[in-house]
Scaffold this motif. Structure first.
Motif, PDB file in Angstrom:
ATOM      1  N   CYS A  72      51.490  46.332  21.271  1.00  0.00           N
ATOM      2  CA  CYS A  72      52.180  45.518  22.276  1.00  0.00           C
ATOM      3  C   CYS A  72      53.632  45.307  21.852  1.00  0.00           C
ATOM      4  O   CYS A  72      53.911  44.969  20.695  1.00  0.00           O
ATOM      5  CB  CYS A  72      51.475  44.174  22.424  1.00  0.00           C
ATOM      6  SG  CYS A  72      52.308  43.027  23.550  1.00  0.00           S
ATOM      7  N   PHE A  73      54.565  45.496  22.783  1.00  0.00           N
ATOM      8  CA  PHE A  73      55.991  45.343  22.483  1.00  0.00           C
ATOM      9  C   PHE A  73      56.492  43.917  22.719  1.00  0.00           C
ATOM     10  O   PHE A  73      57.653  43.616  22.474  1.00  0.00           O
ATOM     11  CB  PHE A  73      56.820  46.317  23.335  1.00  0.00           C
ATOM     12  CG  PHE A  73      56.609  47.757  22.963  1.00  0.00           C
ATOM     13  CD1 PHE A  73      57.259  48.300  21.866  1.00  0.00           C
ATOM     14  CD2 PHE A  73      55.761  48.560  23.697  1.00  0.00           C
ATOM     15  CE1 PHE A  73      57.067  49.627  21.505  1.00  0.00           C
ATOM     16  CE2 PHE A  73      55.554  49.884  23.357  1.00  0.00           C
ATOM     17  CZ  PHE A  73      56.209  50.429  22.255  1.00  0.00           C
ATOM     18  N   GLY A  74      55.627  43.069  23.241  1.00  0.00           N
ATOM     19  CA  GLY A  74      56.006  41.676  23.459  1.00  0.00           C
ATOM     20  C   GLY A  74      57.167  41.529  24.405  1.00  0.00           C
ATOM     21  O   GLY A  74      57.261  42.216  25.426  1.00  0.00           O
ATOM     22  N   SER A  75      58.095  40.640  24.060  1.00  0.00           N
ATOM     23  CA  SER A  75      59.229  40.353  24.939  1.00  0.00           C
ATOM     24  C   SER A  75      60.191  41.533  25.078  1.00  0.00           C
ATOM     25  O   SER A  75      61.055  41.525  25.957  1.00  0.00           O
ATOM     26  CB  SER A  75      59.993  39.131  24.419  1.00  0.00           C
ATOM     27  OG  SER A  75      60.453  39.351  23.099  1.00  0.00           O
ATOM     28  N   GLU A  76      60.052  42.546  24.227  1.00  0.00           N
ATOM     29  CA  GLU A  76      60.922  43.720  24.315  1.00  0.00           C
ATOM     30  C   GLU A  76      60.411  44.743  25.322  1.00  0.00           C
ATOM     31  O   GLU A  76      61.102  45.717  25.619  1.00  0.00           O
ATOM     32  CB  GLU A  76      61.039  44.379  22.935  1.00  0.00           C
ATOM     33  CG  GLU A  76      61.696  43.492  21.891  1.00  0.00           C
ATOM     34  CD  GLU A  76      61.808  44.164  20.541  1.00  0.00           C
ATOM     35  OE1 GLU A  76      61.395  45.342  20.436  1.00  0.00           O
ATOM     36  OE2 GLU A  76      62.316  43.539  19.601  1.00  0.00           O
ATOM     37  N   CYS A  77      59.221  44.523  25.847  1.00  0.00           N
ATOM     38  CA  CYS A  77      58.641  45.460  26.814  1.00  0.00           C
ATOM     39  C   CYS A  77      59.354  45.352  28.158  1.00  0.00           C
ATOM     40  O   CYS A  77      59.679  44.254  28.617  1.00  0.00           O
ATOM     41  CB  CYS A  77      57.153  45.172  26.988  1.00  0.00           C
ATOM     42  SG  CYS A  77      56.326  46.264  28.177  1.00  0.00           S
ATOM     43  N   GLN A  78      59.570  46.479  28.779  1.00  0.00           N
ATOM     44  CA  GLN A  78      60.253  46.489  30.076  1.00  0.00           C
ATOM     45  C   GLN A  78      59.418  45.836  31.170  1.00  0.00           C
ATOM     46  O   GLN A  78      59.934  45.440  32.212  1.00  0.00           O
ATOM     47  CB  GLN A  78      60.576  47.932  30.467  1.00  0.00           C
ATOM     48  CG  GLN A  78      59.352  48.838  30.588  1.00  0.00           C
ATOM     49  CD  GLN A  78      59.705  50.265  30.918  1.00  0.00           C
ATOM     50  OE1 GLN A  78      60.469  50.532  31.855  1.00  0.00           O
ATOM     51  NE2 GLN A  78      59.186  51.211  30.145  1.00  0.00           N
ATOM     52  N   TYR A  79      58.104  45.705  30.930  1.00  0.00           N
ATOM     53  CA  TYR A  79      57.224  45.095  31.917  1.00  0.00           C
ATOM     54  C   TYR A  79      56.836  43.664  31.537  1.00  0.00           C
ATOM     55  O   TYR A  79      55.882  43.115  32.083  1.00  0.00           O
ATOM     56  CB  TYR A  79      55.948  45.925  32.057  1.00  0.00           C
ATOM     57  CG  TYR A  79      56.174  47.340  32.567  1.00  0.00           C
ATOM     58  CD1 TYR A  79      56.425  47.577  33.910  1.00  0.00           C
ATOM     59  CD2 TYR A  79      56.160  48.423  31.681  1.00  0.00           C
ATOM     60  CE1 TYR A  79      56.643  48.872  34.375  1.00  0.00           C
ATOM     61  CE2 TYR A  79      56.370  49.713  32.136  1.00  0.00           C
ATOM     62  CZ  TYR A  79      56.606  49.929  33.485  1.00  0.00           C
ATOM     63  OH  TYR A  79      56.822  51.210  33.935  1.00  0.00           O
TER      64      TYR A  79
END
Length: 222
Positions: free
Chosen positions: A187-194
């Motif tokens: 999971c990329f967390g807050s850095e995820c584009q979604y």
């Protein structure tokens, strides 16, 4: 001088005992809302103990046999006087039963203005990023998995929760779920584009704001 006789020290009545007696009585709120309801002494006493533990900010470990009516015994005081409540179950079946049937029934009977949220572990929710990546890769070879992926893609466009349990067309044991859900490591967390559309973040936000949160201690960490 004769020795004093042993006398039992009566338990101090709880501040909610009278209300519990009325609610769980034959003419109480539960009896008027649940067709199959019948008063049970053990259920009433368990509810009193739980209400007292809440009022005194204490700890209670209760064990009761089948037929006691444990669910209503803890839900009534929890919804009326519990403040922020987390109900943790041992099975997914009970988690779903509490969220979809038992809590709405008790809330309606008590006319309790409490909000309720359902919370599971991140691997139980579709991940927009991993779904999009899997769709673009096009590496699925099994016809069954291709069909499942198509169903999941449609599901994401209509669901508000992203909970894979809501998509009955795709078995929860289907391997394709591993490609369209995230783990703590992926999971990329807050850095995820979604991130703004993330179903996990949405579920957690709803849980933070809710009065009652229903979790399954097996699924919560999955």
């Amino acid at each position: 001088m004769s020795a004093p006789e042993d006398t039992a020290v009566p338990e101090t009545p709880g501040i909610h005992d009278a209300e519990i007696e009325q609610l769980f009585g034959a003419g109480g709120a539960l009896g008027g809302s649940v067709g199959s309801y019948r008063p049970r002494h053990s259920q009433t006493e368990m509810a009193k103990a739980i209400a007292s533990a809440i009022a005194n900010q204490g700890t209670l470990i209760a064990e009761a046999g089948t037929g006691t009516g444990k669910t209503f015994a803890y839900l009534v005081p929890a919804l009326l006087w519990g403040g922020k409540v987390i109900v943790s179950t041992g099975t997914k079946t009970l988690q779903d039963q509490l969220y979809t049937r038992d809590i709405p029934t008790v809330r309606r009977a008590l006319q309790a203005p409490v909000s309720v949220a359902l919370l599971k572990g991140r691997s139980n929710y579709v991940c927009h990023f991993h779904l999009e990546r899997t769709l673009q890769n096009g590496r699925l070879t099994a016809r069954e998995d291709v069909g499942y992926l198509r169903e999941i893609s449609r599901f994401v466009k209509t669901t508000s929760s992203g909970d894979k349990a809501e998509l009955s067309q795709v078995p929860e044991t289907a391997s394709v779920w591993n490609l369209v859900t995230s783990t703590r490591d992926t999971c990329f967390g807050s850095e995820c584009q979604y991130y703004q559309d993330c179903f996990v973040m949405k579920a957690r936000k709803e849980a933070q704001q809710a009065d009652v949160v229903v979790v399954n201690h097996h699924l919560f960490f999955a």
